[in-house]
Design an enzyme around this catalytic site. Structure first.
Site, PDB file in Angstrom:
ATOM      1  N   PRO A 289       7.687  -6.532  -4.952  1.00 19.87           N
ATOM      2  CA  PRO A 289       8.628  -5.401  -5.562  1.00 19.87           C
ATOM      3  C   PRO A 289      10.205  -4.428  -4.770  1.00 19.87           C
ATOM      4  O   PRO A 289       9.795  -3.143  -5.052  1.00 19.87           O
ATOM      5  CB  PRO A 289       7.265  -4.171  -6.116  1.00 19.87           C
ATOM      6  CG  PRO A 289       6.282  -4.347  -5.084  1.00 19.87           C
ATOM      7  CD  PRO A 289       6.532  -5.336  -4.955  1.00 19.87           C
TER       8      PRO A 289
ATOM      9  N   ARG B  95      12.160  -8.003  -7.386  1.00 20.59           N
ATOM     10  CA  ARG B  95      12.037  -6.457  -6.219  1.00 20.59           C
ATOM     11  C   ARG B  95      13.052  -5.078  -7.540  1.00 20.59           C
ATOM     12  O   ARG B  95      13.850  -5.233  -7.926  1.00 20.59           O
ATOM     13  CB  ARG B  95      13.072  -7.036  -5.329  1.00 20.59           C
ATOM     14  CG  ARG B  95      14.000  -5.777  -5.076  1.00 20.59           C
ATOM     15  CD  ARG B  95      15.327  -6.240  -3.354  1.00 20.59           C
ATOM     16  NE  ARG B  95      15.388  -5.521  -2.904  1.00 20.59           N
ATOM     17  CZ  ARG B  95      16.687  -5.475  -1.855  1.00 20.59           C
ATOM     18  NH1 ARG B  95      17.028  -6.771  -2.123  1.00 20.59           N
ATOM     19  NH2 ARG B  95      17.062  -4.993  -1.488  1.00 20.59           N
ATOM     20  N   MET B  96      12.645  -3.985  -7.535  1.00 21.47           N
ATOM     21  CA  MET B  96      12.452  -2.694  -7.910  1.00 21.47           C
ATOM     22  C   MET B  96      14.003  -2.815  -8.529  1.00 21.47           C
ATOM     23  O   MET B  96      13.812  -2.126  -9.166  1.00 21.47           O
ATOM     24  CB  MET B  96      11.634  -2.083  -7.655  1.00 21.47           C
ATOM     25  CG  MET B  96       9.844  -2.365  -8.192  1.00 21.47           C
ATOM     26  SD  MET B  96       9.008  -0.845  -8.342  1.00 21.47           S
ATOM     27  CE  MET B  96       9.141  -0.366  -6.986  1.00 21.47           C
ATOM     28  N   LYS B  97      14.282  -2.730  -7.113  1.00 30.10           N
ATOM     29  CA  LYS B  97      15.521  -1.674  -6.640  1.00 30.10           C
ATOM     30  C   LYS B  97      16.675  -2.569  -8.002  1.00 30.10           C
ATOM     31  O   LYS B  97      17.780  -2.232  -8.196  1.00 30.10           O
ATOM     32  CB  LYS B  97      16.286  -2.498  -5.742  1.00 30.10           C
ATOM     33  CG  LYS B  97      17.696  -1.817  -5.360  1.00 30.10           C
ATOM     34  CD  LYS B  97      18.386  -2.343  -4.016  1.00 30.10           C
ATOM     35  CE  LYS B  97      19.896  -2.206  -3.505  1.00 30.10           C
ATOM     36  NZ  LYS B  97      19.735  -2.868  -2.677  1.00 30.10           N
TER      37      LYS B  97
ATOM     38  N   CYS C  49       0.163  -1.077  -0.151  1.00 25.68           N
ATOM     39  CA  CYS C  49      -0.351  -0.342  -0.043  1.00 25.68           C
ATOM     40  C   CYS C  49       0.601   1.192   0.193  1.00 25.68           C
ATOM     41  O   CYS C  49       0.491   2.002  -0.425  1.00 25.68           O
ATOM     42  CB  CYS C  49      -1.206  -0.324   1.053  1.00 25.68           C
ATOM     43  SG  CYS C  49      -2.260  -1.163   1.603  1.00 25.68           S
ATOM     44  N   GLN C  50       2.404   1.034   0.592  1.00 24.65           N
ATOM     45  CA  GLN C  50       2.826   2.004  -0.077  1.00 24.65           C
ATOM     46  C   GLN C  50       3.476   2.268  -1.241  1.00 24.65           C
ATOM     47  O   GLN C  50       3.445   1.638  -1.625  1.00 24.65           O
ATOM     48  CB  GLN C  50       3.969   2.192   1.151  1.00 24.65           C
ATOM     49  CG  GLN C  50       4.753   4.174   1.697  1.00 24.65           C
ATOM     50  CD  GLN C  50       6.091   3.731   2.117  1.00 24.65           C
ATOM     51  OE1 GLN C  50       6.601   2.111   2.690  1.00 24.65           O
ATOM     52  NE2 GLN C  50       7.107   4.734   3.173  1.00 24.65           N
TER      53      GLN C  50
ATOM     54  N   TYR D  78      16.620   9.156   0.896  1.00 19.81           N
ATOM     55  CA  TYR D  78      16.802   7.649   2.644  1.00 19.81           C
ATOM     56  C   TYR D  78      18.144   8.871   3.078  1.00 19.81           C
ATOM     57  O   TYR D  78      18.516   8.451   4.163  1.00 19.81           O
ATOM     58  CB  TYR D  78      17.590   6.300   2.118  1.00 19.81           C
ATOM     59  CG  TYR D  78      16.421   5.527   1.493  1.00 19.81           C
ATOM     60  CD1 TYR D  78      14.655   5.624   0.767  1.00 19.81           C
ATOM     61  CD2 TYR D  78      15.798   4.139   2.046  1.00 19.81           C
ATOM     62  CE1 TYR D  78      14.139   5.204   0.719  1.00 19.81           C
ATOM     63  CE2 TYR D  78      14.977   3.535   2.652  1.00 19.81           C
ATOM     64  CZ  TYR D  78      13.667   3.966   1.130  1.00 19.81           C
ATOM     65  OH  TYR D  78      12.525   3.069   1.104  1.00 19.81           O
TER      66      TYR D  78
ATOM     67  N   GLY E 148      12.880  -4.498  -1.179  1.00 17.44           N
ATOM     68  CA  GLY E 148      13.325  -5.403  -0.087  1.00 17.44           C
ATOM     69  C   GLY E 148      12.402  -5.823   0.927  1.00 17.44           C
ATOM     70  O   GLY E 148      12.521  -7.071   1.408  1.00 17.44           O
TER      71      GLY E 148
ATOM     72  N   MET F 240       9.363  -4.081   3.348  1.00 16.87           N
ATOM     73  CA  MET F 240       7.323  -3.014   3.896  1.00 16.87           C
ATOM     74  C   MET F 240       7.710  -3.354   5.567  1.00 16.87           C
ATOM     75  O   MET F 240       7.379  -4.556   5.528  1.00 16.87           O
ATOM     76  CB  MET F 240       6.829  -3.579   2.778  1.00 16.87           C
ATOM     77  CG  MET F 240       5.712  -2.655   3.053  1.00 16.87           C
ATOM     78  SD  MET F 240       6.041  -0.496   2.869  1.00 16.87           S
ATOM     79  CE  MET F 240       5.130   0.134   4.206  1.00 16.87           C
ATOM     80  N   GLU F 241       7.367  -2.230   5.792  1.00 17.15           N
ATOM     81  CA  GLU F 241       7.563  -2.575   7.487  1.00 17.15           C
ATOM     82  C   GLU F 241       6.098  -2.913   7.745  1.00 17.15           C
ATOM     83  O   GLU F 241       5.188  -1.931   8.705  1.00 17.15           O
ATOM     84  CB  GLU F 241       7.754  -1.353   7.855  1.00 17.15           C
ATOM     85  CG  GLU F 241       7.726   0.471   7.112  1.00 17.15           C
ATOM     86  CD  GLU F 241       7.771   1.367   5.986  1.00 17.15           C
ATOM     87  OE1 GLU F 241       8.127   0.053   5.589  1.00 17.15           O
ATOM     88  OE2 GLU F 241       7.608   1.610   5.897  1.00 17.15           O
TER      89      GLU F 241
ATOM     90  N   HIS G 280      16.717  -2.328   9.258  1.00 12.72           N
ATOM     91  CA  HIS G 280      15.837  -1.501   8.689  1.00 12.72           C
ATOM     92  C   HIS G 280      14.672  -1.323   8.732  1.00 12.72           C
ATOM     93  O   HIS G 280      13.768  -0.535   9.591  1.00 12.72           O
ATOM     94  CB  HIS G 280      16.349  -1.296   6.999  1.00 12.72           C
ATOM     95  CG  HIS G 280      15.473  -0.170   6.847  1.00 12.72           C
ATOM     96  ND1 HIS G 280      15.812   0.684   5.863  1.00 12.72           N
ATOM     97  CD2 HIS G 280      14.262  -0.101   6.109  1.00 12.72           C
ATOM     98  CE1 HIS G 280      15.143   1.947   5.743  1.00 12.72           C
ATOM     99  NE2 HIS G 280      14.001   1.514   5.220  1.00 12.72           N
ATOM    100  N   GLU G 281      13.939  -2.682   8.340  1.00 10.61           N
ATOM    101  CA  GLU G 281      11.802  -3.319   8.615  1.00 10.61           C
ATOM    102  C   GLU G 281      11.891  -2.691  10.092  1.00 10.61           C
ATOM    103  O   GLU G 281      10.803  -2.204  10.645  1.00 10.61           O
ATOM    104  CB  GLU G 281      11.908  -3.878   8.094  1.00 10.61           C
ATOM    105  CG  GLU G 281      11.883  -3.601   6.749  1.00 10.61           C
ATOM    106  CD  GLU G 281      11.827  -2.692   5.643  1.00 10.61           C
ATOM    107  OE1 GLU G 281      10.810  -2.300   5.765  1.00 10.61           O
ATOM    108  OE2 GLU G 281      12.788  -2.686   4.735  1.00 10.61           O
TER     109      GLU G 281
HETATM  110  N1  BES Z   1       9.304   1.324   3.708  1.00 11.50           N
HETATM  111  C1  BES Z   1      10.081   1.430   2.446  1.00 11.50           C
HETATM  112  C2  BES Z   1       9.514   0.690   1.121  1.00 11.50           C
HETATM  113  C3  BES Z   1       9.009   1.844   0.001  1.00 11.50           C
HETATM  114  C4  BES Z   1       9.086   3.040   0.418  1.00 11.50           C
HETATM  115  C5  BES Z   1       7.977   0.945   0.141  1.00 11.50           C
HETATM  116  C6  BES Z   1       8.464   3.979  -0.503  1.00 11.50           C
HETATM  117  C7  BES Z   1       7.066   1.694  -1.255  1.00 11.50           C
HETATM  118  C8  BES Z   1       7.129   3.269  -1.385  1.00 11.50           C
HETATM  119  C9  BES Z   1      10.841  -0.301   2.840  1.00 11.50           C
HETATM  120  O1  BES Z   1      11.273  -0.020   4.675  1.00 11.50           O
HETATM  121  C10 BES Z   1      12.457   0.455   2.683  1.00 11.50           C
HETATM  122  O2  BES Z   1      13.190   1.399   2.816  1.00 11.50           O
HETATM  123  N2  BES Z   1      13.181  -0.602   2.381  1.00 11.50           N
HETATM  124  C11 BES Z   1      13.867  -1.229   1.454  1.00 11.50           C
HETATM  125  C12 BES Z   1      15.761  -1.829   2.345  1.00 11.50           C
HETATM  126  C13 BES Z   1      16.380  -0.757   2.703  1.00 11.50           C
HETATM  127  C14 BES Z   1      16.667   0.238   2.755  1.00 11.50           C
HETATM  128  C15 BES Z   1      17.248  -1.477   3.654  1.00 11.50           C
HETATM  129  C16 BES Z   1      13.899  -1.494  -0.070  1.00 11.50           C
HETATM  130  O3  BES Z   1      12.806  -1.506  -0.815  1.00 11.50           O
HETATM  131  O4  BES Z   1      14.942  -2.222  -0.825  1.00 11.50           O
HETATM  132 ZN    ZN Z   2      12.344   1.980   4.606  1.00  5.83          ZN
END
Ligand code: BES
Ligand code: ZN
Length: 613
Positions: free
Chosen positions: A265, A563-565, A136-137, A383, A267, A269-270, A294-295
């Site tokens: 998508p 995973r989008m990254k 949802c984020q 970040y 890494g 999601m918290e 992180h989460e």
């Molecule tokens: N909250 C984010 C993921 C997110 C951000 C989803 C914005 C949708 C919109 C999550 O905590 C995050 O930052 N994930 C990173 C992990 C990493 C920084 C360790 C990720 O997905 O790569």
């Molecule tokens: Zn985060």
């Protein structure tokens, strides 16, 4: 009354605020939708001034809305850009200040829903059952149900979810509440800590779970359970201990991790109670679990204390990256780990600034979001620039003093949302106490406006490079064309050290030769590694070297991870060296990718306009 401060919502949350939400859904795998109702209890913020409630929605099929159990006048208005279609509900009599009205909305999600991904049994690892999950984020909750989809509003939640498969949600399971209903079961959860809509989460599928810590379990497909448990069980409690020591005790009850199918998508999601995570963290070497630190850190920064709009997203992520790095340094009992991770982060920040251009709006700490889809503005900037701002304040007042500010800040803003100026005021107010009088001049020098609104890179601090020096040395050797590598160059290194080395090589002005690149892949085991972080970094080098023998491997990886990254960076490079293969690979895997990933890769490849024309 002040206008709403979140430009990504159309809801009139200055007039009404959601207090409690009940989601009553059936998971319909055959129709690939959620259907049922939501009950939203909204409190009037004015004395009968407002005669309508406006909610956010996006591609939701609404069939009826009741106001206080009676039929109501309502309409779903036309879509306006990324914000979606506002739902207007008349409240003819209005409501006195503090009075609560109840909306009951009957609905079904549609195939345009951007928050949900539905997998057929064939798309899962054991092929036995269908699977669904939500993301949802930032503003996709509105594609599941009409709501005040702004991080400035927090609601408690009840979940009543009917499914033929195991259900997981961002609430605490109600003990013994699971009821049998024929082929299906009814799963109930409660979230008693108020949360913003973006933390609403659901998943359902063939899911098993195993313990990984004193208040934690990992949940995933039965075939993946053992490996997932192994990956996390050694560190989970250590992370939690470290985080609780830095901030204050964990307030959510359980902290669990759901390891999703590879199309997830992000890494991680918290989502409260259950962090959702990519299976790429289960790499068999415990080298990618920083994501969990992180989460977990979001349990304080983001989930308890929340950015009031996506313009202040750095408050969520910058603080979380800072806490993540403190946690890692603490469990390794070595401050060099803090710097190590910060050096990798700095590299990501430089790349993002270079990609956008150093004057671009998206390189600012506070990013204007008027008319903007938050997914489009997403990058490493909030970040890492956020991290550097927090870290600069830490250095300015000194660690001992900053450590006292941390619990103060999270305590003061717990269960609330704030903007950057409220953060500034909280910081300055805390350090205006007499015992900090000696800091006065230093505090006066902080350039808050510049920090918030200057584009480009922030000032770069001195890093402790003790863990990266060896990586730089090895990278230097690769500048000599006749260097002959050996597996012992990297065999004793951590995954992150190899990553730093690969990052440096990626940035060589002159790419490696094809021979060098192949040799690197072979000798350092980068072609066969299960560690996707390393594999994708290596493929960047191979593609820049124009090693065409690596392209099929890139295409294969793009069919195995969503995973989008990784997906977006691999596509960006692949399309430069072999556009044809990039397009074919995207078409082939279109259904595998999550809707958010599909949309963003389409934009990255310049296909967006073509589709909607
Ligand atoms: N909250 C984010 C993921 C997110 C951000 C989803 C914005 C949708 C919109 C999550 O905590 C995050 O930052 N994930 C990173 C992990 C990493 C920084 C360790 C990720 O997905 O790569
Ligand atoms: Zn985060």
């Amino acid at each position: 009354m002040a206008p709403v401060r979140d430009p990504n919502t159309q809801s009139n949350y200055d007039q009404w605020r959601t207090k409690h939400t009940t989601a009553n859904f059936k998971v319909d795998f055959a129709a690939k939708c959620l259907r049922g109702s939501v009950i939203i209890e909204l409190q009037s913020q004015t004395d009968k001034a407002s005669k309508e409630i406006v909610l956010d929605s996006s591609f939701v099929d609404v069939s009826s809305i009741k106001l206080n159990s009676a039929p109501s006048q309502w309409e779903v208005r036309e879509r306006t850009g990324p914000s979606g279609s506002p739902v207007h509900v008349a409240v003819p009599e209005g409501a006195g200040k503090g009075e609560v009205v109840k909306l009951e909305i009957d609905l079904a999600t549609t195939d345009k829903c951007t928050a949900l991904q539905w997998l057929t049994p064939a798309q899962t690892s054991n092929k036995k059952a269908p699977f669904m999950f939500s993301q949802c984020q930032a503003i996709h909750a509105r594609s599941i149900f009409p709501c005040q989809d702004t991080p400035d509003v927090k609601s408690t939640y009840s979940f009543i979810i009917r499914s033929p498969q195991v259900v997981i949600a961002s609430g605490v399971p109600v003990p013994d509440a699971t009821e049998d209903a024929g082929e299906e079961k009814v799963y109930k959860f409660e979230q008693k800590v108020p949360i913003p809509a973006y933390l609403f989460a659901l998943a359902s599928g063939d899911i098993a779970s195993a313990p990984i810590g004193r208040c934690s379990c990992v949940a995933t497909g039965p075939n993946e359970l053992e490996a997932s448990q192994w990956e996390l069980q050694d560190d989970m409690d250590k992370f939690l201990d470290a985080a609780e020591k830095i901030v204050f005790p964990y307030r959510w009850g359980e902290y669990n991790v759901l390891v999703l199918p590879p199309s997830f998508p992000y890494g991680g999601m918290e989502n409260p109670i259950f962090t959702f995570a990519t299976p790429t963290i289960i790499s068999g070497d415990r080298q990618n679990i920083d994501v969990i630190a992180h989460e977990l850190a979001h349990s304080w920064s983001g989930n308890l204390v929340t950015n009031c709009s996506w313009e202040h997203f750095w408050l969520n992520e910058g603080w979380t990256v800072y806490l993540e790095r403190r946690i890692l340094a603490s469990i390794h009992k070595n401050d060099a780990y803090f710097d190590f991770s910060a050096i990798i982060g700095w590299k990501h920040l430089e790349e993002a600034v270079e990609e956008y251009g150093k004057d671009h709006e998206y390189t600012k700490l506070c990013i204007s979001h008027k008319g903007i889809d938050p997914d489009d503005a997403f990058s490493s900037v909030p970040y890492e620039k956020g991290f550097h701002f927090i870290y600069s304040l830490d250095r300015l007042v000194g660690r001992e003093n900053f450590d006292k500010f941390i619990p103060h800040y999270f305590g003061k803003w717990a269960n609330k949302s704030l903007d950057s100026y409220e953060f500034k005021a909280t910081f300055l107010d805390f350090f205006s106490a007499p015992e900090y009088a000696s800091l006065k001049d230093k505090l006066a020098e902080i350039d808050w406006e510049g920090r918030f609104y200057n584009p480009g890179l922030p000032p770069k601090p001195e890093f402790n490079t003790s863990l990266v020096d060896v990586c730089f040395e090895l990278a230097n050797k690769w500048k000599q064309k006749d260097f002959s590598p050996s597996s012992s160059d990297t065999s004793s290194w951590t995954g992150n050290q190899v990553l730093v080395f690969l990052n440096v090589v990626q940035n060589f002005e002159e790419p490696l030769t094809v021979e060098q690149s192949r040799n690197m892949g072979k000798v350092y085991g980068l072609i066969d590694t299960k560690n996707v972080e390393l594999k994708s970094a290596y493929y960047q080098i191979a593609m820049k070297a124009k090693d065409t023998s690596s392209y099929p491997g890139v295409a294969e990886l793009l069919g195995n991870v969503g995973r989008m990254k990784f997906v977006r960076t691999l596509f960006r490079t692949l399309t430069k060296v072999d556009r044809d293969l990039a397009l074919k690979t995207f078409e082939k895997n279109r259904d595998f990718y999550h809707p958010i990933c599909r949309m963003l890769v389409e934009k990255d490849l310049g296909l967006g306009e073509v589709k909607s024309a």
